[in-house]
Design an enzyme around this catalytic site. Structure first.
Site, PDB file in Angstrom:
ATOM      1  N   GLY A 120       0.843  -1.189   0.000  1.00 60.26           N
ATOM      2  CA  GLY A 120       0.000   0.000   0.000  1.00 60.26           C
ATOM      3  C   GLY A 120       0.875   1.233   0.000  1.00 60.26           C
ATOM      4  O   GLY A 120       2.064   1.155   0.322  1.00 60.26           O
ATOM      5  N   CYS A 179       5.219  -6.123   1.501  1.00 60.24           N
ATOM      6  CA  CYS A 179       5.561  -4.707   1.678  1.00 60.24           C
ATOM      7  C   CYS A 179       4.762  -4.096   2.839  1.00 60.24           C
ATOM      8  O   CYS A 179       4.978  -4.483   3.982  1.00 60.24           O
ATOM      9  CB  CYS A 179       5.381  -3.958   0.364  1.00 60.24           C
ATOM     10  SG  CYS A 179       6.245  -2.386   0.338  1.00 60.24           S
ATOM     11  N   TYR A 180       3.821  -3.187   2.576  1.00 57.38           N
ATOM     12  CA  TYR A 180       3.053  -2.614   3.696  1.00 57.38           C
ATOM     13  C   TYR A 180       2.389  -3.721   4.515  1.00 57.38           C
ATOM     14  O   TYR A 180       2.291  -3.631   5.744  1.00 57.38           O
ATOM     15  CB  TYR A 180       1.987  -1.635   3.167  1.00 57.38           C
ATOM     16  CG  TYR A 180       1.105  -1.072   4.270  1.00 57.38           C
ATOM     17  CD1 TYR A 180       1.492   0.069   4.967  1.00 57.38           C
ATOM     18  CD2 TYR A 180      -0.083  -1.708   4.630  1.00 57.38           C
ATOM     19  CE1 TYR A 180       0.701   0.565   5.995  1.00 57.38           C
ATOM     20  CE2 TYR A 180      -0.874  -1.211   5.658  1.00 57.38           C
ATOM     21  CZ  TYR A 180      -0.482  -0.070   6.330  1.00 57.38           C
ATOM     22  OH  TYR A 180      -1.263   0.419   7.342  1.00 57.38           O
ATOM     23  N   HIS A 213       8.230  -7.174  -4.014  1.00 50.94           N
ATOM     24  CA  HIS A 213       6.941  -7.488  -4.645  1.00 50.94           C
ATOM     25  C   HIS A 213       7.046  -8.721  -5.538  1.00 50.94           C
ATOM     26  O   HIS A 213       7.464  -8.608  -6.690  1.00 50.94           O
ATOM     27  CB  HIS A 213       6.459  -6.284  -5.454  1.00 50.94           C
ATOM     28  CG  HIS A 213       6.052  -5.143  -4.578  1.00 50.94           C
ATOM     29  ND1 HIS A 213       4.762  -4.975  -4.140  1.00 50.94           N
ATOM     30  CD2 HIS A 213       6.782  -4.154  -3.990  1.00 50.94           C
ATOM     31  CE1 HIS A 213       4.700  -3.909  -3.357  1.00 50.94           C
ATOM     32  NE2 HIS A 213       5.913  -3.397  -3.244  1.00 50.94           N
ATOM     33  N   GLU A 258       4.704 -10.180  -6.947  1.00 41.02           N
ATOM     34  CA  GLU A 258       3.654 -10.186  -7.970  1.00 41.02           C
ATOM     35  C   GLU A 258       4.061  -9.476  -9.258  1.00 41.02           C
ATOM     36  O   GLU A 258       3.439  -9.676 -10.289  1.00 41.02           O
ATOM     37  CB  GLU A 258       2.369  -9.552  -7.409  1.00 41.02           C
ATOM     38  CG  GLU A 258       2.406  -8.051  -7.119  1.00 41.02           C
ATOM     39  CD  GLU A 258       3.005  -7.698  -5.751  1.00 41.02           C
ATOM     40  OE1 GLU A 258       3.769  -8.508  -5.205  1.00 41.02           O
ATOM     41  OE2 GLU A 258       2.717  -6.588  -5.259  1.00 41.02           O
ATOM     42  N   ASP A 271     -16.308  -8.403 -23.597  1.00 41.55           N
ATOM     43  CA  ASP A 271     -17.000  -8.681 -22.346  1.00 41.55           C
ATOM     44  C   ASP A 271     -18.486  -8.977 -22.558  1.00 41.55           C
ATOM     45  O   ASP A 271     -18.992  -9.987 -22.077  1.00 41.55           O
ATOM     46  CB  ASP A 271     -16.848  -7.505 -21.366  1.00 41.55           C
ATOM     47  CG  ASP A 271     -15.389  -7.132 -21.170  1.00 41.55           C
ATOM     48  OD1 ASP A 271     -14.532  -7.977 -21.474  1.00 41.55           O
ATOM     49  OD2 ASP A 271     -15.115  -5.997 -20.729  1.00 41.55           O
ATOM     50  N   LYS A 286      -9.848  -9.816 -17.257  1.00 43.14           N
ATOM     51  CA  LYS A 286      -9.976  -9.817 -18.722  1.00 43.14           C
ATOM     52  C   LYS A 286      -9.351 -11.068 -19.351  1.00 43.14           C
ATOM     53  O   LYS A 286      -9.929 -11.670 -20.255  1.00 43.14           O
ATOM     54  CB  LYS A 286      -9.283  -8.567 -19.260  1.00 43.14           C
ATOM     55  CG  LYS A 286      -9.537  -8.300 -20.706  1.00 43.14           C
ATOM     56  CD  LYS A 286     -10.696  -7.362 -20.814  1.00 43.14           C
ATOM     57  CE  LYS A 286     -11.039  -7.029 -22.232  1.00 43.14           C
ATOM     58  NZ  LYS A 286     -12.208  -6.153 -22.264  1.00 43.14           N
TER      59      LYS A 286
END
Ligand code: XMP
Length: 509
Positions: free
Chosen positions: A51, A78-79, A165, A167, A223, A365
């Protein structure tokens, strides 16, 4: 399933995508979720996101400390790690300066997250504060030159923290680390596949709708097309689609939709020709937000009138995706929702007393595309680049007229044709032409010209929240420019937009 607690990280959706890439279902929840709600969801693991805040700021996000007593494995990033250390009695050092970018991670204790990863690798940092003193029973499992406490573990309670991170793509082994957390620590199974999702969704829609009717607006985009074919698989002819031609579509858009979707599925569909209505309401309007509002409310009006002719409809189908749901739930809100008022049919359900069916609301998506393939939709449809609801209206700077629409349509078709021929269509998030409100002088043959200018916009992106301008090859740009100037009347200049988002947006209006 895994719960991701959203502490406001710009990467929280990325964490969710990484988890799902391992075929494990996850949900992103705001940090004000109660611990009893978390318990009732019975997660197999919890990830605390990063964050933008420091835990020393007044309004920094918090979650009840009893989270750490649930007995569920936790990974703080992290945060998320700072919050964990701080709440469990450790100390966090306030940043003197931010560390941002690559760092080499030295592994001290490979179990369980860094298993089979050698002695170290490159990771990606983006933080101010860092851990200085660990809570009881925690050990340091990895460090970097600037950050001695770069990863921590409480082995017995299965609580882990990463300062970097995992990710983001730049963290080597990031996905493998998340995999170790999911499978070795949380013992998740790989049950989240599009086949299982599709089967579950079809029976849920059947149960919810019964023998009632669903109406749905089709735009020709990925979509709404995937949502319609999923609903169609569940209830067949009880689905009624409406396609509004607002006159702001690209060249051959309606025809492409007819070929790719309607013929294949044998859908109930009504085509509404509302071109004149939209163009006359937009006459003389140049303000981008005004254009959007006019188009949005006129769409609702036209759709409503058409839907009224379908007797007994109780449901409205929509192709809402998970990022929209996360954004609307997030304690922080998403930046894109504030910058421009996006056109959707949000006002319709209440007004028409319809219940919503949003079968894609748990999907990203890329998952929607996989679902489209599972449903047998054509590749051309599944891989369509996004196209905004207000269509070409927000790609014509200044007034929208039939004449200017025609110029843009032709230029855009040439651009897309060349992008496809170059094999770049799928690599680009979006590529399109914009008609500028300036004229410039040129020379064609022996004649002086004073004509319009087209801008080429092409961007790469994962989610449209951020985007980079695409580094299109110069010879391709040359070819596009030559063809547009030679083949489209009233254009004598083509320019290339080299703006990222932020600070620009993808669309020009
Ligand atoms: P921006 O221009 O905000 O666009 O960077 C982000 C993404 O959203 C699309 N977009 C829209 N989509 N209605 C839509 O349905 C809109 O009003 C709208 N405005 C932008 C844009 O094409 C990009 O994919």
């Amino acid at each position: 399933m895994i719960i991701i607690i959203d502490f406001g990280s710009q990467f929280n959706q990325l964490i969710a995508r990484r988890v799902r890439e391992h075929n494990v279902y996850c949900q992103v929840e705001p940090s004000n979720i109660s611990v009893s709600k978390i318990r009732s969801l019975q997660p197999q693991g919890i990830i605390l996101s990063g964050g933008p805040s420091s835990i020393y700021e007044d309004n920094s996000p918090i979650i009840d400390k009893s989270l750490f007593d649930l007995g569920v494995p936790i990974l703080g990033i992290c945060y998320g790690m700072h919050y964990m250390v701080h709440s469990l009695g450790g100390k966090i050092k306030k940043a003197e300066k931010k560390e941002y970018g690559f760092a080499n991670l030295d592994i001290i204790d490979a179990e369980p997250l860094f298993k089979d990863m050698g002695t170290g690798f490159q990771c990606w940092m983006s933080h101010g504060d860092s851990a200085m003193e660990l809570p009881e029973n925690f050990v340091v499992t990895a460090s970097t030159e600037n950050t001695p406490i770069a990863a921590i573990a409480h082995h017995k309670q299965k609580i882990y923290g990463l300062q970097f991170h995992p990710e983001v793509e730049h963290s080597i082994n990031g996905s493998a680390m998340i995999g170790h957390f999911l499978f070795d620590v949380c013992h998740c199974s790989k049950s989240w596949t599009m086949k299982s999702f599709c089967d579950g969704a079809v029976s849920q829609i059947k149960d919810a709708v019964g023998d009632k009717k669903v109406i749905m607006g089709l735009s020709g985009g990925v979509d709404s097309s995937v949502a319609a074919s999923l609903i169609h698989k569940a209830i067949g002819k009880h689905l009624f689609c409406i396609f509004v031609d607002n006159g702001l579509l690209r060249k051959n858009e309606k025809e492409a939709l007819e070929i790719s979707l309607i013929k294949n599925l044998d859908l109930n569909i009504r085509f509404v020709d509302a071109k004149e209505k939209f163009l006359s309401k937009l006459q003389g309007v140049t303000d981008p937000e005004k254009k959007r509002k006019i188009i949005g409310s006129l769409f609702i009006e036209v759709f409503e009138a058409e839907a009224a002719e379908i007797e007994g409809a109780e449901f409205l189908g929509q192709g809402t995706l998970y990022p929209d749901i996360i954004e609307s739930k997030s304690a922080f809100g998403g930046p894109s929702s504030i910058i421009k008022s996006h056109h959707n049919v949000g006002g319709l359900p209440e007004k028409m007393k319809l219940k919503l069916i949003e079968p894609l609301q748990l999907l990203f998506k890329d998952e929607v595309r996989k679902l489209g393939a599972e449903l047998g939709l054509h590749d051309d449809l599944i891989w369509r680049q996004p196209f905004p609801g207000p269509g070409l209206a927000i790609r014509i700077m200044g007034e929208i007229t039939a004449f200017r629409l025609e110029i843009l349509r032709e230029a855009d078709a040439i651009l897309l044709d060349e992008i496809r021929k170059a094999g770049l269509y799928r690599e680009l998030w979006q590529s399109f032409a914009v008609l500028l409100p300036v004229k410039s002088v040129g020379v064609m043959g022996d004649k002086r010209t004073f004509a319009n200018c087209i801008a080429i916009r092409a961007v790469t992106s994962n989610d449209a929240m951020t985007a980079d301008w695409a580094k299109l090859p110069h010879d391709l740009l040359g070819k596009i420019s030559n063809r547009i100037i030679n083949e489209v009347d009233n254009i004598n200049r083509v320019v290339f937009d080299i703006t990222s988002k932020p600070p620009g947006t993808i669309e020009w209006e």
